[in-house]
Structures are given as structure tokens and as C-alpha cells.
Scaffold this active site. Sequence first.
Site, PDB file in Angstrom:
ATOM      1  N   SER A  84       6.665 -12.636  -1.455  1.00  0.00           N
ATOM      2  CA  SER A  84       6.029 -13.944  -1.707  1.00  0.00           C
ATOM      3  C   SER A  84       6.880 -15.079  -1.161  1.00  0.00           C
ATOM      4  CB  SER A  84       5.833 -14.148  -3.204  1.00  0.00           C
ATOM      5  OG  SER A  84       5.240 -13.006  -3.759  1.00  0.00           O
TER       6      SER A  84
HETATM    7  C1  LIG Z   1       2.680 -10.432  -3.564  1.00  0.00           C
HETATM    8  S1  LIG Z   1       2.960  -8.737  -3.726  1.00  0.00           S
HETATM    9  C2  LIG Z   1       4.368  -8.692  -4.813  1.00  0.00           C
HETATM   10  C3  LIG Z   1       5.614  -9.213  -4.243  1.00  0.00           C
HETATM   11  C4  LIG Z   1       6.846  -8.633  -4.894  1.00  0.00           C
HETATM   12  N1  LIG Z   1       7.063  -9.154  -6.222  1.00  0.00           N
HETATM   13  C5  LIG Z   1       8.058  -8.828  -4.028  1.00  0.00           C
HETATM   14  O1  LIG Z   1       9.021  -9.487  -4.442  1.00  0.00           O
HETATM   15  O2  LIG Z   1       8.041  -8.318  -2.904  1.00  0.00           O
HETATM   16  C6  LIG Z   1       1.679  -8.222  -4.850  1.00  0.00           C
HETATM   17  C7  LIG Z   1       1.846  -6.786  -5.267  1.00  0.00           C
HETATM   18  O3  LIG Z   1       0.991  -6.556  -6.373  1.00  0.00           O
HETATM   19  C8  LIG Z   1       0.631  -5.202  -6.321  1.00  0.00           C
HETATM   20  N2  LIG Z   1      -0.520  -4.964  -7.193  1.00  0.00           N
HETATM   21  C9  LIG Z   1      -1.821  -5.301  -6.991  1.00  0.00           C
HETATM   22  N3  LIG Z   1      -2.586  -4.863  -8.007  1.00  0.00           N
HETATM   23  C10 LIG Z   1      -1.750  -4.236  -8.875  1.00  0.00           C
HETATM   24  C11 LIG Z   1      -1.941  -3.566 -10.094  1.00  0.00           C
HETATM   25  N4  LIG Z   1      -3.164  -3.394 -10.636  1.00  0.00           N
HETATM   26  N5  LIG Z   1      -0.861  -3.047 -10.724  1.00  0.00           N
HETATM   27  C12 LIG Z   1       0.384  -3.176 -10.186  1.00  0.00           C
HETATM   28  N6  LIG Z   1       0.618  -3.782  -9.012  1.00  0.00           N
HETATM   29  C13 LIG Z   1      -0.423  -4.306  -8.358  1.00  0.00           C
HETATM   30  C14 LIG Z   1       0.344  -4.979  -4.851  1.00  0.00           C
HETATM   31  O4  LIG Z   1       0.346  -3.611  -4.525  1.00  0.00           O
HETATM   32  C15 LIG Z   1       1.455  -5.787  -4.200  1.00  0.00           C
HETATM   33  O5  LIG Z   1       2.545  -4.981  -3.880  1.00  0.00           O
END
Ligand SMILES: C[S@@+](CC[C@H](N)C(=O)[O-])C[C@H]1O[C@@H](n2cnc3c(N)ncnc32)[C@H](O)[C@@H]1O
Length: 382
Positions: free
Chosen positions: A93
Site C-alpha cells: 500500500s
Molecule cells: C493492499 S494488499 C495488503 C498489503 C499488505 N498489508 C502489505 O503491507 O503488503 C490487500 C491484501 O488483502 C488480501 N485479502 C483480500 N481479501 C482477503 C480476505 N478475505 N482475507 C484475508 N486477506 C484478504 C489480498 O489478498 C491482498 O494481499
Amino acid sequence: MDALDTATWETRAAALAAELTAEGVLADPAWRDAFAATPRHLFVPHILNGPASLSAGDPGWLDAVYANESLATQTRPASDDTTGREIASSSSSKPAVMAVMLERLAAEPGHQVLEIGTGTGYNAALLSHRLGADNVFSVDLDPKLVDTAQEHLIAAGYRPHLAAGDGFAGWPGEMTFDRIIATCAVTAIPPAWINQLADGGRIIAPLDAGAAGPLLVLDKTADDEVSGRIDPFPVLFMPMRTDVTSPFAPGQSPSADAAGMPHYGTTAVDPAALLEWPDLALFLWLHAPGLRLGGSVEHGVVVAERGPARAEVDLAPLAEGTWAVRQSGPYRLWDTVEHAVAMFDTLDKPDATRLGVTALNVPGKQFIWLDDPDSDHSWPLA
Ligand SMILES: C[S@@+](CC[C@H](N)C(=O)[O-])C[C@H]1O[C@@H](n2cnc3c(N)ncnc32)[C@H](O)[C@@H]1O
């Protein structure tokens, strides 16, 4: 990845921390230290930002890594069509957004924190630096992302607790957390998060409100309840999804066909206001969760979509105060928009800071309120 000289990345990480400080989004010295001491390059060996994809060692890669930008690291097809368009399903992000969320989290040494959305592992590394890796728990839907995040975190010297699974269910195991931070956008607070939040705990979660949504900053107010204000800081996150092969949340895919006979009519709501007024757009989304507003002055049209319901409104008026509307789908979406605009006017055009959310750990028992949790003006969230 070629080994990178420590002085090189430390200089860049320190410059990023200084930039965030100068921007006014990073005030806490402890988080400043975390940004300055965390090697973001270890978490993004491949960046998939459109055609200009970059890998470790490529010219420009290091500049991109330590820029205050979000970096896509995984993409999925946008729909079942054959256009080949891809949408990011995971990313590191934007650092400014991460800084704001980490500061709003108000985590203190000794706190145990659950992150929903491990992604690259960079945020888990920042949390580990600040709180100790043993106090950090992070879950991602995609097991492959969890595996690579673990490799990145070990390379950076951290071993937080990671799990693969649907973060909707919280952490897989009997745990309570002092803080929960979601790095994917939600339309409501999953009940499991409320159940896994300790007394005095706080949840920070981006609201999936169309374009850049606000943040929910919710404190535990009872065993089964969290409540707090909407923080208007605009954050754009990918939605919480349930299918690792799709970038969309359930029901959000644009491939859903609009059904039913089109309806042609007129409206007294100026469509330009919907694009130009973020407070109004948020208020509309809160009355019609899932509403997506698009279109542009250039194309002369505003498009509102919600699942299979769609409305198009011409930006050029037919006559003073009257615009043409075409609606299709199972119900007339623009009628809902008109109703919400009327409510917005009646309530004195409230900005986001006047809104709050109270969420119980029971689906359907989550509410938006105006000014006060006991206000006469409250309505269901999602
Ligand atoms: C913006 S990214 C996260 C960035 C992360 N915090 C980093 O520092 O790199 C959003 C993440 O949310 C995950 N995600 C989406 N739906 C999800 C769910 N139901 N449960 C867990 N993770 C989920 C996606 O796979 C993705 O990796």
C-alpha cells in the site's frame, strides 16, 4: 535480487520517512523509526504497475520501491471477457496511507495486533519493528502470498505469526487482540473481528465506499460492540474478497449483466455534483452500499452502478435543472440516488466527520449514525 548495499537502502528508507513526516502523515517518532529501519525493497522484488513492470535490479526499480506510492504485486483478470485487462489483487500500500493507519491504530508496546491482508509482508514488518514480531499476527486469503511474505519477512529478520485463510473469520484460533488493522476494504465489520477484539481494543479498517473511501476507527464499547467516527482521510484499498482467483468482492464483478427493460426519464439531481463532491458520494454509498460512480466530464455522462443495476445521466442538462437518465437492471438505481440526495439536503449536507458507525457482532446489526451513536438519524450499514 542483487544484494543491496545497506547504506543505499537505509538512505532511501530514511528519505521516505522524512517525506511522510514533511507531508504531515507521520508524527509519531516510533513509527518514523519503523519506516526508516524497514527495507521495503525486500518485500517488492517485482512491481506490476501496468506496462512499466519492474524487477529487482532494473533501472528505476529502487526509485519506485522507496517512492510514496502503492506498488501492485499481484494481478488477476478483470472479468470473464477477453480484453486481457488485469486488476491488482495484492499490493504494497501507499506508505502515506500506511502511516496514517498505523498512527490511528494507537498501538503500544505489548499490544498484540492482528493484520487482515498480509500481502507483501511490509506492513507486518513495520508492526514487528514497533511491537516485536511475536505480537504481530497476519492473515491473507491467498496461501501463495503468505508464503512469499514469510520469505520476505525472514529476509528482513522478522518472524511474525502468519496464516492463510479468509480474514472474514479473523485469526484462525482462540485469540484476542488489542488492535485489528485491515489492509483490504470492507463493507461492514466482520463479527469475528469484534469477538476477537480485547476490551479497550481498536479496529482500523478502510471502508469500501466506491472510489477512495474513508477509514473506520472503531473502539470496543461492549463485549459485542465497536463504535466510532468515520475518519475522512481518503484511502483506496482493494476489496476484501473470497476467491483467490478474482480481484473482486462477491457481487462486485463488472461481468454481471444488467437485466430488464431500460427506463428513460429525467432527474432534478445535478449529476456533476456526484463526481465533484466527495461528502455527497460517501453519503450516497452509505445509503446504497456497493454503489460505484463513474463517467467523466470528457465523456459527458455520469454512470452509477450497483451490481446489475445501472443508471447513466447526461452531464449536459435537457433544460435548466433537468437531466436525462437511462436506467437498466432489476430496479431503478437512480431513484435510490435521488432519495439519498434529498436526505443529504434535509440533514444539512453532512460532511464525513459528522458520521460514525456502531457495529454489533451480529450480521445486519451495524449502523451509520449522524453526530452521535444515539442520534435520531441512523440507518443500516451494508
Ligand atoms: C493492499 S494488499 C495488503 C498489503 C499488505 N498489508 C502489505 O503491507 O503488503 C490487500 C491484501 O488483502 C488480501 N485479502 C483480500 N481479501 C482477503 C480476505 N478475505 N482475507 C484475508 N486477506 C484478504 C489480498 O489478498 C491482498 O494481499
